[in-house]
Design an enzyme around this catalytic site. Structure first.
Site, short mmCIF file in Angstrom:
data_model
loop_
_atom_site.label_atom_id
_atom_site.label_comp_id
_atom_site.label_asym_id
_atom_site.label_seq_id
_atom_site.Cartn_x
_atom_site.Cartn_y
_atom_site.Cartn_z
N LEU A 96 22.19 62.90 43.61
CA LEU A 96 23.03 63.47 42.66
C LEU A 96 23.06 65.09 42.67
O LEU A 96 21.92 65.39 42.64
CB LEU A 96 22.58 63.25 41.17
CG LEU A 96 23.25 63.32 39.97
CD1 LEU A 96 24.91 62.59 39.88
CD2 LEU A 96 22.73 63.05 38.87
N ASP A 97 24.33 65.81 42.73
CA ASP A 97 24.40 67.24 42.68
C ASP A 97 24.00 67.70 43.97
O ASP A 97 23.61 68.87 43.72
CB ASP A 97 23.71 67.74 41.28
CG ASP A 97 24.33 67.04 40.10
OD1 ASP A 97 25.29 66.67 40.00
OD2 ASP A 97 23.47 67.34 38.92
N GLU A 98 23.71 67.04 44.99
CA GLU A 98 23.16 67.43 46.21
C GLU A 98 24.15 67.51 47.37
O GLU A 98 23.88 68.16 48.46
CB GLU A 98 22.10 66.85 46.51
CG GLU A 98 20.66 66.96 45.61
CD GLU A 98 20.01 68.38 45.78
OE1 GLU A 98 20.27 69.22 46.52
OE2 GLU A 98 19.12 68.36 45.04
#
Lengths: 287, 287, 287, 287
Positions: free
Chosen positions: B230-232
């Site tokens: 997530l969000d990477e």
């Protein structure tokens, strides 16, 4: 900055007057005496013109009539222009457009999302293209065609709409017609235009073509009050974006529309929140 | 940058391969031999990974089948990944939303204005709120509610839509659900998300609350490819705006939405124009 | 972008010629045939003027003499202007100043820090104020006073210095004198000036006073090549910063100096790295 | 914003206290009664913490001792923290450095140009490299080497310098050592550090390497007060610049130094002008 919850039950007081000692103390004295609690305050003294500007938000206190009465003495003493309003009260607005919809779309979306304290009384277009967009947002669209022969008649219709709809603000959202000097004067400080350049660069027609020819490395947009001097009115907000030699004129137009839309929406919001005060040919913007 | 007139009858060739001498000469040789005229060219050699990236636009030349055949020898020689497409061909896209409409509104407006080469096959929402906006633009709205119990079923429906509608790109336009790792992997490089912070700051939930608590002086938004982390995922575009101590969380949200909308629209446009190439955890963006 | 390690043993080839098919293939063919490995490449075709620009960095290959010989055929075939140089070779530079030191300080600091591939042959000032700063960096300071009566003599001295010191680049770092049209023409494309406004706004004298009077919300600076038309030369770089109604002219000056210094340093660096190509009244900047 | 002429004979009053009605009226009453004329005023009420912050500049009025006495009653009534100072009084400052000189150069240049109201009592370096730069500006350079074994001794020397030189402000201008928690606490609100990333992204060591690995599209710098929690202190100012996939880590470092220098200089200036007030983990910056 105002979140909706803060804006409830608050009022905004705007004052301008010749600068001299004691203004803030006198005004805050009236407010404190009336039981009002100041929640936001900004002031500016123009050292050149020796004019003073003040914007206060406050909660509590008596009715606006009583407060106006209570302010009357300091108003006279200091020679003040005083304006008192309710924070968040939607400002009666006409948006004028031609064919390009990017600014209208941004204004109507933000108004619908509760981010713009305006009430759009009508969208007025000299072309019918944007009627569906206005209708989607439940706003009346008025088609006022403008040709060389009908320009005077068109202005009369616009003036009539401003009056009959109790309009406080006229937004020229890429409206491709020039208002007459008379109308500009009559609506002084109440008409906001978006010019598609970083003024004073590239006044007049086709600014993106001019920008391309000059080879600038940034393009911009300018929201300003309209005056009889075209593109010379007091600037409210400007913004820019970086471009390169690769941008053709059509690319400048496309990127520029994004800058125009947000610059105009910011200016309209600040105006509607009572944050913009006229200071001669300049503006004081209390953000 | 592509103005509409330049995009007609042009094609775009994207190549990535291990870096070594002679790539450009070999590829341009095939194009020149086929009578194609290069109109735009960008390349990048990643010195760390020793990988090479090339994007060419050209006019003229034979059919894409013949050209693909002509490229086959250099393709094999250099171990190339080759993608050939028509410039301006609308990319089949699904936009996924929840309740906030600012990104959807911006994407649909730009698509309608001819500034975004996508074809919106459907808007998919886990809430029905944005159906009217989709309909105004003539786009099908599909309501796929997601609850704890129906999450697997919802993913199957989304996957089904992607397949049945021949979707090439999925845009998460403030879609407040997390895609399963399986779906992320299956659509690798084809799902763009907008995160409402300047990543890697403020990952996860409520980034504007985090930003307010930390007292940052700029807020931002990040458009990135979605990965199981997530969000990477690889970042395509980021933008920021200045804030002050006066901004409450709700003010950050309001200003942030403006940044989110333009950052996502830029990323989607560059992806759709074939300007974004994956380089491991990073992106190469040929603007 | 060049880190020092990449710049060692690399060369840069710059080409401009009328646009037509086959240029890149022909040039890369010569380089590949000569055993050179291209590490960076940028190109631009101006669709209006139908002129083509190419900048290549490469490692390996024969001596520059042999390479120039090898390029001679394509040079003639395509009518090319060709320039071949070593990446990172310090460009022989004169910096001209008056009293304000912010641009000179920035240029000399960056040069000393290895971030600016120039070799400062001399600092020339029409006032002696900045001699100590030049001396701190080990650079000769030449005082060339300019009065109405000595202007022609001063220009002769400047011309003499340019010749005797083998100067390739003249940087006007807030030099408050106007060069004669003859000198501008003689050094065409080799004199960079920083103008303290966002051109074409506020040409001429006292731009910050003009900006204050106009009430702009952003101020800027412009680095451009000098031409006989004052403030009209091709723009290399521009930058801006936000201001408010609170800024007095002296505040604009102070903030503006920061913008001027970095804008000029960027322009000088890109010029010295061979990234700036003249395209009529515009520039192509291959960053 | 303060131009030199405005700052002469002016004083600045800073107040923070629990928020409640009547503060401004009470304070302005004392000033008006004492014959002082307010020339600049900013205030902020933190609605979360219900704390109030006020900064006033004024001309005229009695001596600071008399004014402090006159303020004593409102001070007690509202539970105020009061600070009274002369506008433009140079703040006694130590600048701490290691090897990189870009921030020191910017600070010393601006101080010398009259744009930074600080008086540099000494430059302290754990390496001797920047001694010549300090000496050029006529500032004492103190070499305080730091090794594992001498860290405590070095801190004692720094503390000794702070005391013996009557230092009010310590600026860590890319000082590559961590201050002990004790020193951080002792100098709370008086030590400004520049961190070479856009915090809270990339805390700790080698932020440009981290930024490169993450593939961000903007890099930044953060000036903040130092607290025992590394890189967690209240943020004073942040700025960013755009980068692309082409930037290697060394390119990020080079561009980043420019952002670091101006971000730190802005923060130091606002602190020295009494414009920065601590609000828990955040700052109020009255620009």
């Amino acid at each position: 900055m105002n979140s909706p919850d803060r804006m409830q039950h608050q009022r905004v007081l705007r004052i301008s007057c010749p600068d001299r000692p004691g203004i803030v103390h006198a005004v805050t004295g009236v407010l404190a005496g009336a039981g009002a609690n100041i929640t936001e305050s900004q002031q500016f003294g123009n050292a050149d013109s020796e004019h003073f500007f003040l914007r206060l938000q406050f909660s509590g206190g008596p009715s606006s009539e009583d407060l106006a009465r209570a302010l009357r003495q300091v108003e006279a003493e200091f020679g003040m222009d005083v304006a008192l309003d309710t924070v968040g009260r939607p400002v009666r607005t006409i948006i004028m457009v031609s064919k390009a919809g990017h600014c209208l779309n941004d204004l109507l979306y933000r108004q619908g999302a509760g981010q713009l304290p305006i009430e759009v009384a009508a969208v007025v277009g000299n072309h019918p293209d944007l009627a569906p967009l206005a209708e989607f947002y439940g706003v009346d669209f008025v088609h006022v065609p403008v040709t060389e022969g009908t320009k005077a008649e068109a202005e009369r219709r616009i003036t009539g709409l401003v009056e009959s709809l109790n309009v406080e603000l006229v937004v020229l959202a890429r409206y491709m017609q020039i208002l007459s000097p008379e109308l500009c004067r009559r609506l002084h400080g109440r008409v906001i235009n978006i010019h598609h350049s970083f003024l004073p660069s590239f006044k007049g027609a086709k600014p993106y073509h001019q920008a391309h020819a000059r080879g600038v490395k940034l393009i911009g947009a300018t929201a300003h009050y309209v005056t009889p001097d075209l593109d010379e009115g007091p600037i409210i907000e400007q913004d820019v974006a970086r471009v390169t030699h690769q941008f053709r004129t059509s690319d400048l137009v496309s990127l520029g529309q994004e800058i125009e839309a947000r610059t105009l929406s910011h200016a309209v919001r600040w105006h509607a929140e009572g944050r913009v005060l006229l200071d001669g040919d300049r503006t004081v913007v209390f953000r």
